[in-house]
Every structure is written in structure tokens, then in C-alpha cells.
Design an enzyme around this catalytic site. Structure first.
Site, PDB file in Angstrom:
ATOM      1  NE  ARG A  82     -11.098  -5.293 -13.641  1.00 30.75           N
ATOM      2  CZ  ARG A  82     -10.935  -4.195 -12.898  1.00 30.75           C
ATOM      3  NH1 ARG A  82      -9.712  -3.787 -12.591  1.00 30.75           N
ATOM      4  NH2 ARG A  82     -11.972  -3.512 -12.466  1.00 30.75           N
ATOM      5  CD  GLU A 137      -6.930  -8.293  -5.183  1.00 33.30           C
ATOM      6  OE1 GLU A 137      -7.089  -7.078  -5.354  1.00 33.30           O
ATOM      7  OE2 GLU A 137      -7.593  -8.966  -4.381  1.00 33.30           O
ATOM      8  CG  HIS A 191      -5.481  -4.560  -7.612  1.00 30.04           C
ATOM      9  ND1 HIS A 191      -6.504  -5.454  -7.768  1.00 30.04           N
ATOM     10  CD2 HIS A 191      -5.898  -3.433  -8.258  1.00 30.04           C
ATOM     11  CE1 HIS A 191      -7.481  -4.922  -8.459  1.00 30.04           C
ATOM     12  NE2 HIS A 191      -7.140  -3.672  -8.773  1.00 30.04           N
TER      13      HIS A 191
END
Length: 345
Positions: free
Chosen positions: A252, A281, A303
Site C-alpha cells: 500500500r 496512486e 501499481h
């Protein structure tokens, strides 16, 4: 009779060439059948409008919400109305499910906790070994016209080094099996699992994060985002890492504080970092990440540690099956139920 309504707020697999193509929802239509009305979140200029009024409009009257990166909020739940039966996260992490809020609304929630263990553990190993062997500076130097075996520095023999794993859930254990094979010693810190479990994976449990950081040459993070882990790798923790060590985060983004990481790299407290996740993100949206991205000892990916053709197919089908079960009233005993604010590990 009104057909059940299901809203997929921001499914990435519907996007092709920057445009939303609902015709790509083949798996969902196969599993859910023609009796279900499928809705999809608003998409514009290459992005889902996850906080827009249009999203709330599309949630109106829905029986099930399927979220990906969309945050579950009171506004979204209120927009869906009293007929909402369940919320599903299309992924492993549950921090955006807002489990405490769902509990207050009396709504069950589910995730898919194990669909990408192979992918994330493999990606973690790839980032770690790229750092250990200085693959990025080697690649950049050679394609830039210079043949230099010492570009990036001389690596160390990994079987004399220590791997430290923070968080020993499904992925942490897979990393111990795979990446741990390259290291002479594997340490584990996870206050939620028994010490003997680490022994079964050829590792040794330590009581504190500080102890693990001080002894590990490579630290990999595999813990959920909770109030206790939010920015756990701040300036203080990074300064406590073993000199010359590396940090890898494919869990995360908010586990790592960007300004602290930049200082650790700039001051030479650590030798480098491998990052697949950021907060926000897209790290280009936060200037605090810019010097980290520009640092020559950093390896980054967008990601995608969870991503493979097989993982995406599994996730889509399993989520659709969860939704179908909810619509049919068959939710007892389903895997992935999120019962409380404490995330599924």
C-alpha cells in the site's frame, strides 16, 4: 418486476485505447445473466470520474456496488438507497471499502483476498533482485553507449545477506518461500501471527519492527493499511534501517512517507528502493514523490504487481460469482467477507 442493478464503479478492464467499452464485460454478463442490469461508472478523458455527481446518479437504486479504486462514502451508499444489499471490492486491499461505515449501515462487504498471491510475490522478488543486482543502472548505462560492469556499484552476495519481511499474511509467506531462497537469513515481523509460523517457512520471527530494520539488508512490506501502519516507514523508521539496505513496497502506498524516503535516499541511509504503490496512486500528482522518482537508485512500476492475464480473469469471475450469490441470497460462508474495520489479511 424490476431487474437487479449492479454498478461497477471503475473497472480497469473495460478501458481500451483510453475509452470505456461495455462490450468487454463478457465474463460479467456470462455469470450474472440477462436478468441483471449492469451499470458502469462515468468515464471521461481517459479516467473514471469516481467522485462525480454522475457516479452518484448511476448508483441510484443499485442492489450491489463493485468498487475498484473508488472510495466507499456515505454519499455513495445513500445514493444507492435502501435496496443496496452488498459492496464488493475488486481486489485484495479493503481500506477503500470503509468497513466501519459499512458496519454502521449494516451492509456486508467482500473482497478477493487471494487471487494475486503468485503475481505480487513474483513482482516483489523482481523489484528486490533488480535492486540487488543494479539492473536499472546497468541497463541505462549500456543502452546509453557505455560498457561498464561497475555501473551502479558492485553488488553483494545475497546468500550472505538478510531478507526482512514486514507482514506475514498470504503474500508475505509466498515471498519468504520465493525470494527467501536467495538470502542466507529471513526475518519476519508481524504482531498478528504466532512466532512458530515463520519457522515453518524457514524464517525467524522478531518482536519489533525496529529489530527487523536494524538487521535486514532487504526489507519488503506486505501489511494492510491500518491506522497503525499508515506511514509506518517515515523518516524515523527509515533512519533506523541497516546502512546499505533496500526497501521494497508492493503493498500500500501510504505505508511509506515520501519525504522521509527522499531524505533516506539523499542522505545515503539506504541504498535504494523498489516501489509499485504510491499515495496518491499516480505519484506524478504529488510533488513530494518527484525527487523519489528521479533518484537513480529507485526502481518503480505503476501499481501492477497484482497484474497478470490469469489473475485478472480470476478476479473478474470470482467477483461476478459473489454478486450472483448475493442476488440469489447465497452469501453464507463466502470467502472474502470483511466483517470489521480490521482488514482481511
Amino acid at each position: 418486476m424490476t431487474r437487479p442493478r449492479v454498478l461497477y464503479t471503475d473497472p480497469p478492464w473495460l478501458i481500451e485505447d483510453g475509452r470505456l467499452d461495455s462490450g468487454l464485460a463478457t465474463v460479467e454478463r456470462e455469470v450474472l445473466g440477462r436478468d441483471v442490469e449492469l451499470r458502469f461508472g462515468p468515464h471521461e478523458d481517459g479516467r473514471y470520474q469516481i467522485t462525480s455527481p454522475q457516479m452518484l446518479e448511476r448508483a441510484d437504486g443499485c442492489d450491489v456496488l463493485v468498487v475498484y479504486r473508488t472510495q466507499v462514502t456515505e454519499e455513495l451508499l445513500d445514493a444507492a438507497g435502501d435496496g443496496l444489499r452488498m459492496v464488493v471490492r475488486q481486489g485484495v486491499g479493503v481500506d477503500n471499502l470503509n468497513a466501519g461505515l459499512l458496519a454502521r449501515y449494516g451492509l456486508p462487504a467482500y473482497n478477493v483476498p487471494d487471487y494475486c498471491v503468485d503475481e505480487v510475490s513474483t513482482h516483489t522478488a523482481a523489484l528486490a533482485l533488480a535492486l540487488e543486482r543494479q539492473l536499472i543502472p546497468q541497463h541505462q548505462t549500456l543502452v546509453g553507449g557505455t560498457f561498464d560492469i561497475y555501473a551502479g556499484g558492485a553488488p553483494h552476495r545475497t546468500n550472505r545477506r538478510t531478507l526482512g519481511i514486514v507482514g506475514f499474511g498470504r503474500i508475505g509467506r509466498a515471498v519468504a518461500r520465493r525470494l527467501g531462497a536467495f538470502y542466507g537469513q529471513v526475518l519476519v515481523h508481524d504482531p498478528y501471527v504466532g512466532r512458530d509460523l515463520a519457522e515453518g517457512y524457514g524464517a525467524r520471527a522478531v518482536d519489533t519492527l525496529e529489530e527487523l530494520l536494524a538487521q535486514s539488508d532487504m526489507v519488503t512490506l506486505h501489511c494492510p493499511l491500518t491506522p497503525d501502519t499508515d506511514q509506518m516507514m517515515d523518516e524515523s523508521a527509515l533512519s533506523a534501517m541497516k546502512p546499505g539496505s533496500y526497501l521494497v513496497n508492493a503493498a500500500r502506498g501510504r505505508l511509506v512517507e515520501p519525504e522521509g524516503l527522499h531524505k533516506a535516499l539523499r542522505e545515503g541511509w539506504i541504498a535504494g528502493a523498489g516501489l509499485d504503490v504510491f499515495s496518491p496512486e499516480n505519484p506524478h500528482q504529488d510533488p513530494r514523490w518527484h525527487p523519489v522518482l528521479a533518484h537513480p537508485s529507485v526502481v518503480v512500476t505503476s501499481h501492477r504487481a497484482f497484474l497478470s492475464v490469469e489473475a485478472e480473469a480470476s478476479s473478474r469471475r470470482r467477483v461476478a460469482e459473489l454478486v450472483r450469490a448475493a442476488l440469489d441470497g447465497r452469501t453464507h460462508g463466502l470467502v472474502g467477507k470483511v466483517d470489521a474495520p480490521d482488514p482481511v489479511r
